[in-house]
Scaffold this motif. Sequence first.
Motif, mmCIF file in Angstrom:
data_model
loop_
_atom_site.group_PDB
_atom_site.id
_atom_site.type_symbol
_atom_site.label_atom_id
_atom_site.label_comp_id
_atom_site.label_asym_id
_atom_site.label_seq_id
_atom_site.Cartn_x
_atom_site.Cartn_y
_atom_site.Cartn_z
ATOM 1 N N PRO A 1 -5.976 14.894 -12.046
ATOM 2 C CA PRO A 1 -5.896 15.207 -10.613
ATOM 3 C C PRO A 1 -5.349 16.612 -10.428
ATOM 4 O O PRO A 1 -4.557 17.089 -11.250
ATOM 5 N N LYS A 2 -5.758 17.261 -9.353
ATOM 6 C CA LYS A 2 -5.253 18.623 -9.093
ATOM 7 C C LYS A 2 -3.750 18.561 -8.839
ATOM 8 O O LYS A 2 -3.258 17.667 -8.163
ATOM 9 N N GLY A 3 -3.046 19.516 -9.409
ATOM 10 C CA GLY A 3 -1.598 19.596 -9.165
ATOM 11 C C GLY A 3 -0.822 18.520 -9.867
ATOM 12 O O GLY A 3 0.251 18.130 -9.423
ATOM 13 N N SER A 4 -1.365 17.969 -10.971
ATOM 14 C CA SER A 4 -0.659 16.868 -11.637
ATOM 15 C C SER A 4 0.033 17.354 -12.909
ATOM 16 O O SER A 4 0.200 16.611 -13.849
ATOM 17 N N GLY A 5 0.423 18.634 -12.939
ATOM 18 C CA GLY A 5 1.020 19.224 -14.135
ATOM 19 C C GLY A 5 2.223 18.452 -14.633
ATOM 20 O O GLY A 5 2.438 18.325 -15.833
ATOM 21 N N ALA A 6 3.024 17.920 -13.717
ATOM 22 C CA ALA A 6 4.269 17.264 -14.104
ATOM 23 C C ALA A 6 4.026 16.047 -14.997
ATOM 24 O O ALA A 6 4.836 15.709 -15.841
ATOM 25 N N LYS A 7 2.868 15.387 -14.827
ATOM 26 C CA LYS A 7 2.593 14.176 -15.601
ATOM 27 C C LYS A 7 2.083 14.490 -16.999
ATOM 28 O O LYS A 7 1.857 13.586 -17.791
ATOM 29 N N GLY A 8 1.809 15.755 -17.259
ATOM 30 C CA GLY A 8 1.266 16.120 -18.566
ATOM 31 C C GLY A 8 -0.159 15.627 -18.706
ATOM 32 O O GLY A 8 -0.923 15.618 -17.751
ATOM 33 N N GLU A 9 -0.491 15.156 -19.903
ATOM 34 C CA GLU A 9 -1.879 14.797 -20.199
ATOM 35 C C GLU A 9 -2.239 13.379 -19.753
ATOM 36 O O GLU A 9 -3.383 12.999 -19.757
ATOM 37 N N VAL A 10 -1.227 12.574 -19.428
ATOM 38 C CA VAL A 10 -1.487 11.144 -19.197
ATOM 39 C C VAL A 10 -2.107 10.907 -17.821
ATOM 40 O O VAL A 10 -1.519 11.236 -16.799
ATOM 41 N N VAL A 11 -3.340 10.341 -17.835
ATOM 42 C CA VAL A 11 -3.971 9.926 -16.582
ATOM 43 C C VAL A 11 -4.197 8.422 -16.698
ATOM 44 O O VAL A 11 -4.713 7.948 -17.704
ATOM 45 N N GLU A 12 -3.733 7.675 -15.700
ATOM 46 C CA GLU A 12 -3.924 6.222 -15.728
ATOM 47 C C GLU A 12 -4.790 5.845 -14.534
ATOM 48 O O GLU A 12 -4.289 5.516 -13.459
ATOM 49 N N PRO A 13 -6.121 5.900 -14.706
ATOM 50 C CA PRO A 13 -7.018 5.764 -13.561
ATOM 51 C C PRO A 13 -7.359 4.324 -13.213
ATOM 52 O O PRO A 13 -7.253 3.424 -14.040
ATOM 53 N N TYR A 14 -7.767 4.140 -11.972
ATOM 54 C CA TYR A 14 -8.423 2.901 -11.555
ATOM 55 C C TYR A 14 -9.538 3.297 -10.591
ATOM 56 O O TYR A 14 -9.568 4.413 -10.080
ATOM 57 N N VAL A 15 -10.472 2.383 -10.387
ATOM 58 C CA VAL A 15 -11.639 2.688 -9.537
ATOM 59 C C VAL A 15 -11.602 1.808 -8.298
ATOM 60 O O VAL A 15 -11.374 0.595 -8.390
ATOM 61 N N CYS A 16 -11.789 2.433 -7.159
ATOM 62 C CA CYS A 16 -11.903 1.711 -5.891
ATOM 63 C C CYS A 16 -13.369 1.745 -5.488
ATOM 64 O O CYS A 16 -13.959 2.824 -5.430
ATOM 65 N N ASP B 1 -19.407 -5.757 7.110
ATOM 66 C CA ASP B 1 -19.657 -5.330 5.731
ATOM 67 C C ASP B 1 -18.524 -4.514 5.129
ATOM 68 O O ASP B 1 -18.447 -4.360 3.912
ATOM 69 N N CYS B 2 -17.661 -3.948 5.976
ATOM 70 C CA CYS B 2 -16.619 -3.045 5.458
ATOM 71 C C CYS B 2 -15.668 -3.808 4.536
ATOM 72 O O CYS B 2 -15.099 -4.826 4.929
ATOM 73 N N ALA B 3 -15.570 -3.339 3.300
ATOM 74 C CA ALA B 3 -14.724 -4.027 2.320
ATOM 75 C C ALA B 3 -14.342 -3.039 1.228
ATOM 76 O O ALA B 3 -14.972 -2.005 1.062
ATOM 77 N N GLU B 4 -13.303 -3.414 0.485
ATOM 78 C CA GLU B 4 -12.835 -2.539 -0.598
ATOM 79 C C GLU B 4 -12.282 -3.408 -1.714
ATOM 80 O O GLU B 4 -11.527 -4.338 -1.472
ATOM 81 N N HIS B 5 -12.716 -3.134 -2.960
ATOM 82 C CA HIS B 5 -12.154 -3.824 -4.123
ATOM 83 C C HIS B 5 -11.777 -2.773 -5.146
ATOM 84 O O HIS B 5 -12.458 -1.759 -5.263
ATOM 85 N N ARG B 6 -10.720 -3.058 -5.918
ATOM 86 C CA ARG B 6 -10.324 -2.091 -6.943
ATOM 87 C C ARG B 6 -10.257 -2.750 -8.311
ATOM 88 O O ARG B 6 -10.055 -3.967 -8.415
ATOM 89 N N THR B 7 -10.434 -1.947 -9.336
ATOM 90 C CA THR B 7 -10.274 -2.464 -10.693
ATOM 91 C C THR B 7 -8.791 -2.404 -11.044
ATOM 92 O O THR B 7 -7.998 -1.810 -10.318
ATOM 93 N N LYS B 8 -8.449 -2.986 -12.175
ATOM 94 C CA LYS B 8 -7.080 -2.803 -12.663
ATOM 95 C C LYS B 8 -6.947 -1.385 -13.205
ATOM 96 O O LYS B 8 -7.947 -0.700 -13.402
ATOM 97 N N THR B 9 -5.739 -0.976 -13.444
ATOM 98 C CA THR B 9 -5.488 0.367 -13.988
ATOM 99 C C THR B 9 -5.711 0.359 -15.492
ATOM 100 O O THR B 9 -5.264 -0.565 -16.180
#
Length: 1002
Positions: A652-667, A676-684
Amino acid sequence: KKKTVSFSTMPNDRKINSTAACISFMLEGCELKKVRSNSRMYSRFFVLDADMRSVRWEPSKKDSEKAKIEIKSVKEVRVGKKTPVLRSNGLSDQFPDECAFSIIYGDNYESLDLVASSADVVSAWVMGLRYLVSYGKHTPEAPGTSHPSLRTSWISSVFDLADLEKSGRIPVSRAVQLIKALNPGMKTSTIELKFKELQKASERPGTEVACDLFVEVYCELCTRPEIFFLLVQFSSNKEYLGLKDLLMFLEVEQGMEGVTEEKCLEIVGKYEPSKEGREKGYLAIDGFTRYLLSADCSIFDPQHRKVCQDMAQPLSHYYISSAHSACLLEDNFWGRSDISGYISALGLGCRSIELVLWDGPEGEPVVYTSPSAASCVPFRAVVGLIDQHAFTASAYPLILCLVVRCSAPQQRLAAQCLRKTLGEKLYLEPPNPAASYLPSPEQLKGRILIKGKKLPPGCEDSEGEVSDEEEGWELARRLGQEEREAPEGGGPRRVRLSRELSELVSLCQAIPFQDFESSRRGQRYWEMCSFSEVEAGRFANECPAELVSYNKRFLSRVYPSPMRIDASNMNPQDFWKCGCQMVAMNYQTPGLMMDLNAGWFRQNGACGYVLRPAIMREEVSYFSANAKDSLPGVPAQLLHLKVISGQNLPKPKGSGAKGEVVEPYVCAEIHGIPADCAEHRTKTALQSGDNPVFDESLEFQINLPELAVLRFVVLDDDYIGDEFIAQYTIPFECLQPGYRHVPLQSLAGEPLPHATLFVHVAITDRRGGGKGHRRGLAGRRGRRVREYTSTKATGIKAIDEVFRTATQPLREATDLRENVQNALVSFKELCGLTPAANMKQCILTVATWLLHSDSAPSVTLNLAEKYPPMEAQGPIPDLLRKVLTAYETMIQTSRTLIESADAVYGKLIQAQQAGMDFHKELPRIEAKEGLRGRKLQKALESFAWNITVLKGQADLLKHAKAEALDNLWQIHNAGQSCGIGRNGSASPEPSRLRAPLEPIPE
């Protein structure tokens, strides 16, 4: 709670990237939960025998010879909850679908149902077992000891080319660049680290690497386990896809039609890197990965990359891509006007641009959105730019919305400039009073329309007074620069308008909105109204049906609230659902709303025009924009979305403080009508690096597919606030089924190089499944109360009698469709498949069972008959008998549907046409019956509902018949290709009955 799934969770941090690795893992064994028919689960240690002929488990009450399954007795290995035991209600929510698998074995087709700790353990067992089942009779002595594979030979040849000195070694730096060139998205640091790791492990440090180490590093880094797993599923030899394997994958999994071996050879020639593979027609793992990542395999349907909708409908029947304040690069309040904003908007296919004209300091009009703007642009320069770029991205008409804030003399200069610069492109023909609707985009190709005020017909002077629009004054008022006071006693503000400018307005004459009744009685089709976001929002909430009805004939434009001084955007879906054609967006402001707008207008060749759903265009139709459930006559769809993995995700932009670690999830978000409006997310995906594995299934019900948009958002899971990584927005109608890569974009909508999500897409109709596997089998489903769509009373006797004749045909139509759908779901469940599977997959599955057995019962498909029976000789096991019974039910219900559909369809259309005959007489009948106020409105609503229901149910029936014929075609096709068909000369229907762009539920 669902467990996090990542290939890094394999024991000993092992990455499974070959069949050999799977078998090694099975030989070591691991703990799995064994599920009994009473739904209880027991932990057992499962292991593959050293001779690779049996799978054993312990502890067990059975003696050791019974607590095992011989590989040669295995009929099938299923992934997910695909057996009655795993589907049972008691277990359904205890573990995710991707952590379950079943081994179907023995002559009685028994099932051993197992649950693993993660999806990658399932993948290892399933891949290994499928390999052993295929090679059971001639198992390789040890995994990986056979002759060099196609892949190894190719990687070695790449190494040899790089070995310029022919010393058998190349510098590490060259090896790193070589792997990076073969996998462009991969980070240099990742490759360097892997070389160091393997050099250390093999005790061969140094600045050079030999071929074997290079091959090992390449295979470890560049094998995506999820794609390898897919290849193993379809490959006949588990190492590469032959032409027949590839053809099967494209037809069965990717939903492609009319695929030939020649087409497959073309794909191999284009994507297979090894020369041997290209010559022999083999697609190995690297070629397969390249193909899946290519534009040829995009999630976006290529048919929609060009103009594919009917462009001959009236202009009011389309959504039109519209810009507000296109010249501003920053926010409204401190914005800096810049001419490049227009080029950018027109380049994105925008077809409606707003120009606010102010008096310029040098006697010529200028354009900016408020007198406080830091700089202004001469009107002449803007018009020159529009002339140059108007039709570079789209040939369809461009609408210039003029908001006049300048004096009459400068208006004359503006009119002269428009005429002189735009010339023949300006559309100046007066509207045809005999017509009822606006011309079509096709008729207006290459023309520029001016939207603005017009002098009243009686005015003979060179200028006159017209009512002013609110748009453009709010900011002036905020800044204390308002020049004109509102007239006494309220009423609309008046402004002077020159005749020259008035004469440029033809088909888009701006008028103030009174109310819907006045518009219905007196508005002419070439007149249009602009609504502020607040006013349009009120109508959308309080009287959505009237707004939809209004927009069938007239254009309406919605502009952002002047309170949005940060140039933020409104949600265009709030107004599209009511049929508003022109929702003006601040193109310069990225974010969710602009993603929706950009994604939406991509679906018709990005030409700036999208045809509205039929239910919003038909003269008589019932549509409630705020419906909370399915709509009459519109088939609801189920979207089954499996988010498998991500590739090369940026930090992510400006995420220098976290170093290399990215822990993503998808929405995954659906935007459309409220229902019809709905939202589901995956686990991280924890500590997954740039290539996380999610392996998670999501499901959405879509009631109005034509208005739905799917948006993927990838976020970084953080304690402080989840940071944005990437997004992609796609209209539901543009989704391609099967395994697809999603090309991710930045917040500003720019492509992120090599960043993708790997997903599987399947679409079914609601009745056909989706929820089917959560219920038991057919017996339990039979007790569900069937819902019938019925007509509503209008209160007018003659009309109600006509609609009453449709009661029985409506019931018959529902029964015909639902009987087939229920039979289909039962058959698919018994085959161990999901409701999203197609008929070809079902037949191939049954054929696979029969082929993997020495004492296989004789089952054949008699293809000489139009409705091919599945016939068995001799005794057959219980499961197979159930499958044959379910197949027979499906064939019989399909036959009834195909043979009865036309007659029932005829009755429904006859009732609908008889109802429509009353339409023109409605005002007279209403007056005669004395209907007024609420009663009148109810009668009109019921009438529109009935017409919509009859047409919709007739269309659904026609659609179901086409699908049933298509299933017969698939049965013939699969029967011939897999060897269980006999007498296979006749084919039921030479032509496939699918409309090219219609989403057919499987």
